[in-house]
Design an enzyme around this catalytic site. Structure first.
Site, PDB file in Angstrom:
ATOM      1  N   LYS A 199      -5.062  -7.527 -20.410  1.00 22.63           N
ATOM      2  CA  LYS A 199      -5.741  -8.552 -21.215  1.00 22.63           C
ATOM      3  C   LYS A 199      -5.133 -10.013 -20.640  1.00 22.63           C
ATOM      4  CE  LYS A 199      -6.575  -7.842 -25.939  1.00 22.63           C
ATOM      5  NZ  LYS A 199      -6.135  -7.454 -27.374  1.00 22.63           N
ATOM      6  N   ASP A 253     -10.256 -11.970 -30.710  1.00 24.80           N
ATOM      7  CA  ASP A 253      -9.253 -11.473 -31.630  1.00 24.80           C
ATOM      8  C   ASP A 253      -8.880 -12.430 -32.892  1.00 24.80           C
ATOM      9  OD1 ASP A 253      -8.948  -9.026 -30.348  1.00 24.80           O
ATOM     10  OD2 ASP A 253      -7.145  -9.701 -29.218  1.00 24.80           O
TER      11      ASP A 253
END
Ligand code: NAP
Length: 271
Positions: A63, A99
């Site tokens: 990520k 997110d």
């Protein structure tokens, strides 16, 4: 074609969740798990663009590393220093982080009002940063960030203050967690704590009072985290990590397809 790039990736619930929505709606997409070792990440993302993928999700351990490999990274991804969603348009790779926005949508779906609230975030990694930025965007009154490594919390505070100088953000270490949790109306766990049975609850259980909202980014297949169990027992409202997983996926699917996903089918696949 869509997928999720991680290493390992066999445990990911995302293929099941996204494919359920495509099957239910008849949309012509397929979402595949893609196990890519760190040394092959640059080749893999170039390959995805060459193969005509519409996009992909990114999960551990890629990520953060992927940020420097993309053509463009949106604000949430830059502040978080982490990207979980990539959209490919005309061969160009755009990185986003859903997110934080997924967390907000999960709270909204649970009827949780965030504007004007005092929030504590435990953790200062990618998920914490994305959630903090999104919460500031929602107009929370105050954000406290405590982390095992206090310096990381302080650096995140500084990035957030640089983005939004008028906002109320403070940082501390886990020594401050009890005091911070006592004064918070919304408590968010964005650490790894809770992934394993033996993990301690990240916030003193006595602080999980019934008028509070307790959110956990951590999710476990078929099981609730000890934080969520303790919060429920004490009558607090909860937003679980699988709700956040669902809505970060909903947000990603909207970006890739330009259509409203079948949230019910995605939810059924997860539960
Ligand atoms: P990350 O960037 O690696 O950050 C990890 C965080 O956990 C750091 O704040 C780290 O503190 C803290 N931490 C790790 N071990 C700890 C321990 N033993 N005690 C206290 N703190 C500890 O990871 P991330 O991407 O932010 O992910 C954090 C969690 O959120 C993971 O469990 C992940 O699965 C979950 N997540 C869930 C979703 C969802 O959709 N539900 C989305 C994203 C992430 P230090 O800085 O001191 O190392």
């Amino acid at each position: 074609m869509l997928g999720v790039i991680g290493h390992p990736i066999g445990h990911s619930l995302s293929p099941k969740m996204h494919n359920a929505a495509f099957a239910a709606s008849g949309m012509n997409y397929v979402y595949v798990p893609l196990d890519v070792s760190p040394d092959r990440l640059p080749a893999a993302i170039e390959g995805a663009a060459a193969l005509g993928f519409r996009g992909f999700n990114v999960t551990m351990p890629h990520k953060e590393r992927i940020v420097s490999l993309l053509d463009e990274v949106e604000e949430a991804g830059r502040v978080a220093g982490a990207v979980n969603t990539v959209l490919i348009e005309d061969g160009s790779l755009r990185g986003l982080n859903t997110d934080g926005s997924g967390f907000i949508e999960a709270c909204r779906a649970a009827g949780v009002e965030l504007a004007g609230r005092r929030v504590l975030i435990v953790g200062a990694g990618g998920a914490a940063a994305a959630i903090a930025l999104a919460l500031i965007g929602e107009g929370v009154a105050e954000t406290k960030i405590v982390n095992r490594t206090a310096g990381r919390a302080e650096r995140l505070r500084d990035r957030l203050l640089f983005m939004s100088p008028e906002t109320e953000v403070s940082a501390g270490s886990l020594d401050d967690v009890e005091e911070a949790a006592s004064g918070a109306e919304v408590i968010v766990n964005a650490t790894y704590l809770g992934m394993k049975d033996e993990d301690p609850v990240p916030v003193p259980v006595g602080c999980l009072e019934s008028q509070k909202v307790v959110c956990d980014a951590v999710y476990r297949a078929g099981k609730e985290t000890r934080l969520i169990e303790a919060a429920r027992q004490r009558g607090a409202r909860v937003v679980t990590g699988d709700r956040m997983l669902l809505y970060q996926g909903v947000q990603a699917q909207r970006l890739w397809t330009g259509q409203e996903p079948d949230v019910e089918a995605m939810n059924d696949a997860l539960t």
